[in-house]
Design an enzyme around this catalytic site. Sequence first.
Site, mmCIF file in Angstrom:
data_model
loop_
_atom_site.group_PDB
_atom_site.id
_atom_site.type_symbol
_atom_site.label_atom_id
_atom_site.label_comp_id
_atom_site.label_asym_id
_atom_site.label_seq_id
_atom_site.Cartn_x
_atom_site.Cartn_y
_atom_site.Cartn_z
ATOM 1 C CD GLU A 103 -1.746 1.135 3.293
ATOM 2 O OE1 GLU A 103 -2.549 1.975 3.652
ATOM 3 O OE2 GLU A 103 -1.322 0.228 4.057
ATOM 4 C CG ASP A 150 16.242 -2.572 11.069
ATOM 5 O OD1 ASP A 150 17.077 -2.005 11.812
ATOM 6 O OD2 ASP A 150 16.392 -2.653 9.832
HETATM 7 P P1 ADP Z 1 14.700 -0.354 2.125
HETATM 8 O O1 ADP Z 1 14.172 -1.740 2.382
HETATM 9 O O2 ADP Z 1 15.425 -0.252 0.829
HETATM 10 O O3 ADP Z 1 15.509 0.194 3.291
HETATM 11 P P2 ADP Z 1 12.360 1.158 2.982
HETATM 12 O O4 ADP Z 1 11.294 0.174 3.276
HETATM 13 O O5 ADP Z 1 13.066 1.748 4.165
HETATM 14 O O6 ADP Z 1 13.412 0.589 1.944
HETATM 15 O O7 ADP Z 1 11.699 2.322 2.116
HETATM 16 C C1 ADP Z 1 12.465 3.383 1.584
HETATM 17 C C2 ADP Z 1 11.760 4.721 1.812
HETATM 18 O O8 ADP Z 1 10.515 4.714 1.110
HETATM 19 C C3 ADP Z 1 11.396 4.950 3.266
HETATM 20 O O9 ADP Z 1 12.380 5.667 3.936
HETATM 21 C C4 ADP Z 1 10.101 5.715 3.189
HETATM 22 O O10 ADP Z 1 10.366 7.115 3.121
HETATM 23 C C5 ADP Z 1 9.490 5.282 1.887
HETATM 24 N N1 ADP Z 1 8.413 4.285 2.058
HETATM 25 C C6 ADP Z 1 8.534 3.061 2.653
HETATM 26 N N2 ADP Z 1 7.369 2.393 2.612
HETATM 27 C C7 ADP Z 1 6.491 3.210 1.978
HETATM 28 C C8 ADP Z 1 5.116 3.087 1.622
HETATM 29 N N3 ADP Z 1 4.420 1.987 1.882
HETATM 30 N N4 ADP Z 1 4.536 4.128 0.985
HETATM 31 C C9 ADP Z 1 5.249 5.237 0.690
HETATM 32 N N5 ADP Z 1 6.542 5.410 0.987
HETATM 33 C C10 ADP Z 1 7.165 4.416 1.627
#
Ligand code: ADP
Length: 293
Positions: free
Chosen positions: A93, A197
Amino acid sequence: MTWEAVEQDISQAEGVGFKAQRAVPVGGGCINEAVLLEGDGQRFFVKLNNADKAKMFAAEAAGLQVIVDSDTLRAPRPVCQGGDGQRSWLVLEYIEFAAPPADCSELLGQQLAAMHLVTHDSFGWDIDNTIGSTPQHNAPAQDWVSFYREHRLDYQLKLAKKNGAPGQLLDRGDRLLGALPGFFTDYRPRPSLLHGDLWGGNWAADSSGNPVIFDPAVYFGDREADLAMTELFGGFDDRFYQSYRHAWTIDPGYETRKVLYNLYHVLNHFNLFGGGYARQALGMVDRLLAEIS
Ligand code: ADP
């Protein structure tokens, strides 16, 4: 890349056809490429990596689902995950983030405590996942101390040996493994649902001002492990800690055990990035050994 296979996966999972009109790269991640996929008023957050990361994405999806199902603290709903032999993807989402209002960290503290009140019948989890890109083994166990020794510290120490860690760190780390029960003489942790984490980069506020956690390494363990990580790199203010403590008091022994819990992440940082993390880890091991002797 073409989005056809991802569109098909999304359409099947959501039960309505989805066709992407825009794919916008999203920055900020540590491990994966991320894209906002948009079409016909629907938006999805897609994480992309090589084909061999399919299992990692499946575990992340399962972890997010457990948090979503806990109904305590918002996390992105996993939509689907898949791959085409070359790439793998995890579709979530899409959540619009905004600057957190003043009371957001207070809500985060309250809701994190509520999430930690969700417990399981054993420590660990039935799915192995990753911490950063390092494997994290979760084999369920009744005894927290053995679980933490074997699957957290010892695992990282063995990896550190392979990665050329100084002998001093490995020897004293080994001594610490033997001394672990001493940190739990009058404290019995519960198997709480953990983010796993929880550094400052893994929470944000949605556009309604509610806290959101993402990118978890879920397992059931001592809630102090989540709290400890919030202190490792900062990003959590006094209001967060006050509201958490108000919801669920923290045992005084936490001040020592938090070093034990953060040692896992510092060793993991050594294993991922090398450099000064070995010295930091050694300092932590020495501090812990001094406490126990
Ligand atoms: P990674 O696994 O590469 O560390 P993240 O899950 O931390 O990636 O996501 C990277 C960035 O994307 C996050 O810092 C956040 O700002 C954004 N983000 C993460 N999940 C969502 C989401 N469901 N919707 C919008 N932006 C998201």
